[in-house]
Each structure stands twice: as C-alpha cells, then as structure tokens.
Design a protein around this motif. Structure first.
Motif, PDB file in Angstrom:
ATOM      1  N   GLU A 138      -2.380   3.989  -6.764  1.00 28.16           N
ATOM      2  CA  GLU A 138      -3.177   3.039  -7.538  1.00 28.16           C
ATOM      3  C   GLU A 138      -3.207   3.389  -9.024  1.00 28.16           C
ATOM      4  O   GLU A 138      -3.272   2.501  -9.883  1.00 28.16           O
ATOM      5  CB  GLU A 138      -4.607   2.986  -7.008  1.00 28.16           C
ATOM      6  CG  GLU A 138      -4.749   2.353  -5.639  1.00 28.16           C
ATOM      7  CD  GLU A 138      -6.186   2.387  -5.147  1.00 28.16           C
ATOM      8  OE1 GLU A 138      -7.106   2.515  -5.989  1.00 28.16           O
ATOM      9  OE2 GLU A 138      -6.391   2.301  -3.929  1.00 28.16           O
TER      10      GLU A 138
ATOM     11  N   TRP B 159      -0.948   1.539 -11.366  1.00 26.96           N
ATOM     12  CA  TRP B 159      -1.357   0.184 -11.735  1.00 26.96           C
ATOM     13  C   TRP B 159      -2.546   0.197 -12.687  1.00 26.96           C
ATOM     14  O   TRP B 159      -2.556  -0.547 -13.679  1.00 26.96           O
ATOM     15  CB  TRP B 159      -1.738  -0.600 -10.478  1.00 26.96           C
ATOM     16  CG  TRP B 159      -0.607  -0.911  -9.562  1.00 26.96           C
ATOM     17  CD1 TRP B 159      -0.027  -0.077  -8.658  1.00 26.96           C
ATOM     18  CD2 TRP B 159       0.085  -2.159  -9.463  1.00 26.96           C
ATOM     19  NE1 TRP B 159       0.989  -0.731  -7.996  1.00 26.96           N
ATOM     20  CE2 TRP B 159       1.072  -2.006  -8.461  1.00 26.96           C
ATOM     21  CE3 TRP B 159      -0.037  -3.391 -10.105  1.00 26.96           C
ATOM     22  CZ2 TRP B 159       1.937  -3.036  -8.100  1.00 26.96           C
ATOM     23  CZ3 TRP B 159       0.818  -4.428  -9.739  1.00 26.96           C
ATOM     24  CH2 TRP B 159       1.795  -4.242  -8.757  1.00 26.96           C
TER      25      TRP B 159
ATOM     26  N   TYR C 150      -5.202  -7.549  -8.275  1.00 28.75           N
ATOM     27  CA  TYR C 150      -4.801  -6.235  -7.775  1.00 28.75           C
ATOM     28  C   TYR C 150      -6.024  -5.468  -7.265  1.00 28.75           C
ATOM     29  O   TYR C 150      -5.992  -4.885  -6.174  1.00 28.75           O
ATOM     30  CB  TYR C 150      -4.083  -5.422  -8.846  1.00 28.75           C
ATOM     31  CG  TYR C 150      -3.696  -4.056  -8.316  1.00 28.75           C
ATOM     32  CD1 TYR C 150      -2.638  -3.913  -7.431  1.00 28.75           C
ATOM     33  CD2 TYR C 150      -4.439  -2.920  -8.635  1.00 28.75           C
ATOM     34  CE1 TYR C 150      -2.307  -2.674  -6.898  1.00 28.75           C
ATOM     35  CE2 TYR C 150      -4.120  -1.681  -8.112  1.00 28.75           C
ATOM     36  CZ  TYR C 150      -3.054  -1.563  -7.240  1.00 28.75           C
ATOM     37  OH  TYR C 150      -2.742  -0.348  -6.697  1.00 28.75           O
TER      38      TYR C 150
ATOM     39  N   LYS D  56      -5.430  -4.814  -3.377  1.00 30.18           N
ATOM     40  CA  LYS D  56      -4.455  -3.734  -3.494  1.00 30.18           C
ATOM     41  C   LYS D  56      -4.065  -3.106  -2.164  1.00 30.18           C
ATOM     42  O   LYS D  56      -3.017  -2.463  -2.066  1.00 30.18           O
ATOM     43  CB  LYS D  56      -4.977  -2.653  -4.447  1.00 30.18           C
ATOM     44  CG  LYS D  56      -6.305  -2.062  -4.016  1.00 30.18           C
ATOM     45  CD  LYS D  56      -6.894  -1.200  -5.127  1.00 30.18           C
ATOM     46  CE  LYS D  56      -8.286  -0.703  -4.762  1.00 30.18           C
ATOM     47  NZ  LYS D  56      -8.914   0.040  -5.881  1.00 30.18           N
TER      48      LYS D  56
ATOM     49  N   GLY E  37       1.863  -3.673  -3.334  1.00 31.73           N
ATOM     50  CA  GLY E  37       2.003  -2.742  -4.444  1.00 31.73           C
ATOM     51  C   GLY E  37       3.471  -2.559  -4.762  1.00 31.73           C
ATOM     52  O   GLY E  37       4.330  -3.284  -4.248  1.00 31.73           O
TER      53      GLY E  37
END
Length: 260
Positions: free
Chosen positions: A198, A201, A240, A244, A248
C-alpha cells in the motif's frame, strides 16, 4: 465510467506532463520495490544493456543504475520527463551509464536481441500488457528478462463501482493468474510476481500529489481542464482507499525462453 471520472488520456498532454513532472514518481512504486524486483534478475554485467520503457522522470531508473551494472536507456513520450531523467542522472554522477531519450513504446529504437533487460513500472498499460510482452520480446536476448508492474485484480469478484471504474480506465485489467498465463504464452518463463504494498500507492504516489495539487490549481486558476485533472486524481485516490483489497499493482518478472 460515469461522467465525473475520466481516463488520464482524456486530458491535455501538456497539463499531464506538468502535473506529474512535479512528483518523483509518475505511478505507484518505491525504491525498495524496484530493488526487490531487481533481486530476481541474474547475469547482469557491466556490458549489459537495459531499457526502462515509460521511464517518466526516472525515479526507478536511477535506482536501477545504483543497484545494477550495465548501461540504461530510459524511453518516454514526454520530453520534459526525459529532461528530468537526464538532469537527475547528471546530478547523481550516473550520466555515463544512464541516458534518457524521447520515444514511443510501440516503436522502440532497439535491434533484435539487443537488450538484456526491459523494465517498465506503471507504464506498460499504455500499449497493453499482452501486446507489450509480445512485441518487446524480440528486443531481448534468449535468457534476457522483462520486469513490469501491471494493474491486477486480487479477487475474482469485486464491487460494481470499482469494477466499472477499472474496466473503463483499463479494460485489460485481469487476475494475477491470467496475467501470468499471458506472460507464458508470450514466450517467457515467469520468474517471480509480487504485489506492491500500500505504501507504494499512498506514501509514494497519492500523498505527494496531494501536497502539490494546491499550487498546481493556483497556477491554473479558472482552467476547467486543470481542475478536472486534479478532481480525477483525487477520485482515483479515494477509490484506492475504499477498494484496495480488490486490486493493485503487481510486479511480473519473466525470462525469455525461446527465440521468436
């Protein structure tokens, strides 16, 4: 996709270039992830030739040069991005090994079997994952590698909102297993694949955007296209955070296993 969501390709190229040139990475990623992907690639030497396709301003290109031998050519459509890469290479003392060049990924300036490694983070979607794997393979030596990140589904089913958003933005999004099958059909032996965390992002992509957006909007006050671009990127970030667990970026690394 509903009217309030647009593909990035629907915006003015000069605005896109200005917007994304002000952040270090033009897509999700991190130096740590680049190094991790590089760890699966064997046999690089000072004579190796590497192409970073869709290099942007070269955040990952510089990391490659710092962690792998050989010469690297970064290819991008936007001259401002390429200028940024070349300036960064000079500043880091890497310009003898790293060169940025303006070019199009559907007509790469390489000969058959010329490259030991093709790299592409957050960019192969511009030509399409399957098409890119097939068309770029001829530039690689047998035993050469390709390493790309690609938007992928983590589940076979997902909520309609995010499903429709991605099908409109990038119809080729698919599950990891189907992407690996495409890689095999294109003539590669899959070597590794892993999901980007994560942080790639959020901390490395959406947070830097949020920090620069107010200044970007001030520079383009009253410009509806600029306002729509920022709204589009903010909407993508919201989606997102909301979804998420369903999608991804995945790093796919393959090795050429035959001439073609």
């Amino acid at each position: 996709m509903s009217n309030e969501n647009k593909s990035i390709h629907e915006f003015d190229f000069s605005l896109i270039c200005e917007y994304f040139s002000s952040i270090e990475r033009q897509g999700p990623g991190s130096p740590e992830v680049t190094v991790k992907a590089l760890s699966f690639i064997d046999g690089l030497t000072p004579q190796s030739r590497i192409a970073d396709v869709g290099c942007g301003t070269g955040g990952q290109t510089i990391v490659l040069a710092q962690n792998a031998p050989g010469s690297i050519v970064g290819i991008d459509l936007f001259p401002l991005f390429v200028d940024g890469l070349n300036a960064n290479a000079r500043r880091m003392g890497l310009d003898s090994r790293v060169t940025g060049a303006v070019g199009n990924m559907d007509s790469l300036p390489f000969g058959d079997g010329e490259l030991d490694l093709i790299w592409s983070e957050g960019a192969i979607y511009n030509i399409g994952f399957e098409r890119g794997l097939n068309e770029w393979r001829r530039f690689l030596k047998v035993g050469g590698y390709i390493a790309v990140t690609e938007a992928s589904w983590f589940t076979n089913e997902r909520p309609d909102e995010i499903n429709q958003f991605w099908l409109d933005a990038y119809p080729e999004i698919d599950t990891i297993s189907n992407k690996l099958a495409q890689m095999e059909r294109a003539g590669y032996t899959p070597v590794a694949c892993f999901t980007l965390p994560e942080s790639c992002w959020i901390e490395h992509f959406y947070v830097p955007q949020a920090a620069m957006q107010p200044d970007f909007l001030r520079r383009h006050q009253g410009n509806k296209t600029a306002e729509d671009l920022v709204a589009n990127e903010r909407r993508e970030a919201e989606l997102y955070h909301k979804y998420k667990e369903f999608y991804g970026y995945v790093f796919y690394i393959g090795k050429v296993n035959f001439l073609g």
